[in-house]
Scaffold this motif. Structure first.
Motif, PDB file in Angstrom:
ATOM      1  N   MET A  47       1.005  -1.062   0.184  1.00 17.79           N
ATOM      2  CA  MET A  47      -0.018   0.242   0.151  1.00 17.79           C
ATOM      3  C   MET A  47       1.129   1.156  -0.132  1.00 17.79           C
ATOM      4  SD  MET A  47      -1.707   2.754   1.720  1.00 17.79           S
ATOM      5  CE  MET A  47      -1.255   2.426   3.327  1.00 17.79           C
ATOM      6  N   GLY A  48       1.965   1.327   0.644  1.00 20.34           N
ATOM      7  CA  GLY A  48       3.093   2.342   0.834  1.00 20.34           C
ATOM      8  C   GLY A  48       3.498   2.665  -0.513  1.00 20.34           C
ATOM      9  N   LEU A  49       3.890   1.605  -1.209  1.00 12.66           N
ATOM     10  CA  LEU A  49       4.421   1.897  -2.612  1.00 12.66           C
ATOM     11  C   LEU A  49       3.269   2.536  -3.442  1.00 12.66           C
ATOM     12  CD1 LEU A  49       6.950   1.764  -4.543  1.00 12.66           C
ATOM     13  CD2 LEU A  49       6.124  -0.702  -4.969  1.00 12.66           C
ATOM     14  N   ARG A  50       2.132   2.035  -3.306  1.00 15.68           N
ATOM     15  CA  ARG A  50       1.019   2.510  -4.365  1.00 15.68           C
ATOM     16  C   ARG A  50       0.864   3.830  -4.119  1.00 15.68           C
ATOM     17  NH1 ARG A  50      -2.259  -0.853  -6.987  1.00 15.68           N
ATOM     18  NH2 ARG A  50      -2.354  -2.728  -6.591  1.00 15.68           N
ATOM     19  N   VAL A  51       0.554   4.093  -2.925  1.00 14.71           N
ATOM     20  CA  VAL A  51       0.332   5.648  -2.637  1.00 14.71           C
ATOM     21  C   VAL A  51       1.374   6.683  -2.858  1.00 14.71           C
ATOM     22  CG1 VAL A  51       0.154   7.054  -0.430  1.00 14.71           C
ATOM     23  CG2 VAL A  51      -1.272   5.158  -0.647  1.00 14.71           C
ATOM     24  N   HIS A  52       2.740   6.137  -2.348  1.00 16.86           N
ATOM     25  CA  HIS A  52       3.662   6.967  -2.800  1.00 16.86           C
ATOM     26  C   HIS A  52       3.828   7.140  -4.390  1.00 16.86           C
ATOM     27  CE1 HIS A  52       7.874   8.345  -2.657  1.00 16.86           C
ATOM     28  NE2 HIS A  52       8.413   7.560  -3.927  1.00 16.86           N
TER      29      HIS A  52
ATOM     30  N   HIS B 180     -14.752   1.848   2.717  1.00 16.80           N
ATOM     31  CA  HIS B 180     -14.094   2.599   3.450  1.00 16.80           C
ATOM     32  C   HIS B 180     -14.427   4.047   3.635  1.00 16.80           C
ATOM     33  CE1 HIS B 180     -11.485  -0.862   4.678  1.00 16.80           C
ATOM     34  NE2 HIS B 180     -11.152  -1.098   3.313  1.00 16.80           N
ATOM     35  N   ASP B 181     -15.312   4.426   2.825  1.00 17.42           N
ATOM     36  CA  ASP B 181     -15.607   5.962   3.048  1.00 17.42           C
ATOM     37  C   ASP B 181     -16.935   6.196   3.340  1.00 17.42           C
ATOM     38  OD1 ASP B 181     -15.124   8.566   2.550  1.00 17.42           O
ATOM     39  OD2 ASP B 181     -16.015   8.478   0.611  1.00 17.42           O
ATOM     40  N   MET B 182     -17.928   4.982   4.004  1.00 17.00           N
ATOM     41  CA  MET B 182     -18.865   5.068   4.506  1.00 17.00           C
ATOM     42  C   MET B 182     -19.597   6.279   5.444  1.00 17.00           C
ATOM     43  SD  MET B 182     -20.744   3.000   2.736  1.00 17.00           S
ATOM     44  CE  MET B 182     -22.165   1.798   3.238  1.00 17.00           C
ATOM     45  N   LYS B 183     -18.475   6.354   6.428  1.00 11.75           N
ATOM     46  CA  LYS B 183     -18.651   7.311   7.460  1.00 11.75           C
ATOM     47  C   LYS B 183     -18.384   8.654   6.996  1.00 11.75           C
ATOM     48  CE  LYS B 183     -17.056   8.126  12.304  1.00 11.75           C
ATOM     49  NZ  LYS B 183     -16.220   7.597  13.393  1.00 11.75           N
ATOM     50  N   GLU B 184     -17.288   8.837   6.424  1.00 18.11           N
ATOM     51  CA  GLU B 184     -16.826  10.229   6.019  1.00 18.11           C
ATOM     52  C   GLU B 184     -17.559  10.732   4.928  1.00 18.11           C
ATOM     53  OE1 GLU B 184     -14.938  11.944   7.862  1.00 18.11           O
ATOM     54  OE2 GLU B 184     -14.525  10.638   9.288  1.00 18.11           O
TER      55      GLU B 184
ATOM     56  N   LEU C 147     -10.665  13.974  -7.362  1.00 17.06           N
ATOM     57  CA  LEU C 147     -11.064  12.805  -6.706  1.00 17.06           C
ATOM     58  C   LEU C 147      -9.510  11.898  -6.338  1.00 17.06           C
ATOM     59  CD1 LEU C 147     -13.720  11.133  -9.131  1.00 17.06           C
ATOM     60  CD2 LEU C 147     -13.814  11.946  -6.611  1.00 17.06           C
ATOM     61  N   MET C 148      -8.397  12.057  -7.158  1.00 17.64           N
ATOM     62  CA  MET C 148      -7.347  11.000  -6.839  1.00 17.64           C
ATOM     63  C   MET C 148      -6.794  11.401  -5.291  1.00 17.64           C
ATOM     64  SD  MET C 148      -6.772   8.914  -8.916  1.00 17.64           S
ATOM     65  CE  MET C 148      -5.390   8.472  -7.735  1.00 17.64           C
ATOM     66  N   PRO C 149      -6.670  12.649  -4.938  1.00 15.51           N
ATOM     67  CA  PRO C 149      -6.266  12.808  -3.525  1.00 15.51           C
ATOM     68  C   PRO C 149      -7.291  12.188  -2.586  1.00 15.51           C
ATOM     69  CG  PRO C 149      -5.987  14.791  -4.743  1.00 15.51           C
ATOM     70  CD  PRO C 149      -6.701  13.832  -5.871  1.00 15.51           C
ATOM     71  N   LEU C 150      -8.618  12.191  -2.914  1.00 17.55           N
ATOM     72  CA  LEU C 150      -9.482  11.720  -1.876  1.00 17.55           C
ATOM     73  C   LEU C 150      -9.276  10.082  -1.985  1.00 17.55           C
ATOM     74  CD1 LEU C 150     -13.135  13.439  -2.761  1.00 17.55           C
ATOM     75  CD2 LEU C 150     -11.073  13.980  -0.850  1.00 17.55           C
ATOM     76  N   PHE C 151      -9.089   9.333  -3.022  1.00 20.03           N
ATOM     77  CA  PHE C 151      -8.750   7.990  -3.221  1.00 20.03           C
ATOM     78  C   PHE C 151      -7.654   7.555  -2.359  1.00 20.03           C
ATOM     79  CE2 PHE C 151     -10.737   7.478  -7.777  1.00 20.03           C
ATOM     80  CZ  PHE C 151     -12.036   7.712  -7.251  1.00 20.03           C
ATOM     81  N   VAL C 152      -6.560   8.363  -2.624  1.00 21.61           N
ATOM     82  CA  VAL C 152      -5.222   8.153  -1.806  1.00 21.61           C
ATOM     83  C   VAL C 152      -5.336   8.517  -0.200  1.00 21.61           C
ATOM     84  CG1 VAL C 152      -3.011   9.005  -1.563  1.00 21.61           C
ATOM     85  CG2 VAL C 152      -3.552   8.751  -3.836  1.00 21.61           C
ATOM     86  N   GLN C 153      -6.289   9.425  -0.015  1.00 21.89           N
ATOM     87  CA  GLN C 153      -6.582   9.646   1.370  1.00 21.89           C
ATOM     88  C   GLN C 153      -7.236   8.543   2.163  1.00 21.89           C
ATOM     89  OE1 GLN C 153      -8.708  13.368   2.193  1.00 21.89           O
ATOM     90  NE2 GLN C 153      -9.632  12.483   3.808  1.00 21.89           N
ATOM     91  N   ILE C 154      -8.082   8.021   1.664  1.00 21.45           N
ATOM     92  CA  ILE C 154      -8.989   6.694   1.941  1.00 21.45           C
ATOM     93  C   ILE C 154      -7.918   5.544   2.087  1.00 21.45           C
ATOM     94  CG2 ILE C 154     -10.831   4.951   1.481  1.00 21.45           C
ATOM     95  CD1 ILE C 154     -12.322   7.580   0.068  1.00 21.45           C
ATOM     96  N   MET C 155      -7.143   5.329   1.044  1.00 17.60           N
ATOM     97  CA  MET C 155      -6.333   4.267   0.987  1.00 17.60           C
ATOM     98  C   MET C 155      -5.213   4.393   2.383  1.00 17.60           C
ATOM     99  SD  MET C 155      -5.244   3.790  -2.946  1.00 17.60           S
ATOM    100  CE  MET C 155      -4.086   2.531  -2.935  1.00 17.60           C
TER     101      MET C 155
ATOM    102  N   ALA D 207      -5.783   5.899   4.930  1.00 17.14           N
ATOM    103  CA  ALA D 207      -6.508   5.757   6.314  1.00 17.14           C
ATOM    104  C   ALA D 207      -6.702   4.245   6.508  1.00 17.14           C
ATOM    105  CB  ALA D 207      -7.845   6.717   6.238  1.00 17.14           C
ATOM    106  N   ASN D 208      -6.593   3.467   5.598  1.00 16.79           N
ATOM    107  CA  ASN D 208      -6.793   1.846   5.805  1.00 16.79           C
ATOM    108  C   ASN D 208      -5.889   1.193   5.221  1.00 16.79           C
ATOM    109  OD1 ASN D 208      -9.955   1.917   6.479  1.00 16.79           O
ATOM    110  ND2 ASN D 208      -9.821   3.451   4.913  1.00 16.79           N
ATOM    111  N   PRO D 209      -4.717   1.378   5.987  1.00 22.33           N
ATOM    112  CA  PRO D 209      -3.325   0.343   5.392  1.00 22.33           C
ATOM    113  C   PRO D 209      -3.519  -0.946   5.436  1.00 22.33           C
ATOM    114  CG  PRO D 209      -3.153   1.307   7.412  1.00 22.33           C
ATOM    115  CD  PRO D 209      -4.509   2.011   7.101  1.00 22.33           C
TER     116      PRO D 209
END
Length: 198
Positions: free
Chosen positions: A1-6, A64-68, A173-181, A183-185
């Protein structure tokens, strides 16, 4: 996940340096999307297909975004206008181009386009985030193909609206997708392409 996000963040950063070059910005943001969603195992042996991989990714993000409800808020409050414009543009509808290229079985593309647009509107009204994302990225994928495969002229006035709107939607959208990822490592986001190898 870290490599993907990076990797995804690195391409978002590059896209932000494009200024008014919407073509380049869209392409760099699409690379960021690829870094975030593409799973190497999907392209080994029997593949489930890129579209199915999109859908799986959107389903996981939404769970993973149901709450926010950050994606929901972006779609319904920030980008409802550009998204509706994008969905009403038949020049980024796959079946339209199949018909234009003389492929049999696509003579009724207009009817299919209207059905698709109505289905999108219903999903939008229902607040069905994964389905709305699927419709939007189906259109964006056609735009991506036009640019990446040389089916468009750089900075052309003909396709400015869809490129500008597509880049704006991805940029939000992309920063939101990354933010969710991030937050859910512990979620299995899949194995990234070309992992770092010593």
């Amino acid at each position: 996940m870290g490599l993907r996000v990076h990797r995804a963040i690195s391409w978002i950063g590059r896209a932000e340096q494009c200024g008014n070059d919407e073509d380049a910005r869209f392409i760099f943001l699409w690379i960021s999307f690829n870094a975030a969603y593409a799973d190497e195992t999907d392209f080994q042996g029997t593949t489930i297909g890129e579209r199915a991989t999109f859908i799986n990714f959107f389903n996981r993000l939404t769970q993973h975004d149901m709450k926010e409800k950050t994606i929901y808020t972006a779609l319904w409050h920030r980008f409802s206008g550009p998204i509706r414009t994008l969905m009403n543009n038949h020049y980024i509808f796959h079946q339209f181009w199949q018909h234009q290229n003389g492929m049999e079985g696509f003579e009724n593309w207009e009817e299919t386009f209207q059905t698709s647009t109505r289905s999108f509107q219903q999903a939008f009204q229902d607040g069905n985030v994964p389905k709305v994302l699927r419709f939007v990225f189906d259109r964006l994928y056609v735009l991506r193909n036009q640019l990446v495969h040389g089916g468009a002229t750089w900075n052309s006035s003909i396709n400015r609206h869809q490129v500008r709107d597509g880049a704006a939607i991805l940029a939000f959208l992309m920063p939101l997708f990354v933010q969710i990822m991030m937050a859910n490592p512990h979620e299995d986001w899949g194995r990234p392409f070309y992992p770092v190898v010593d």
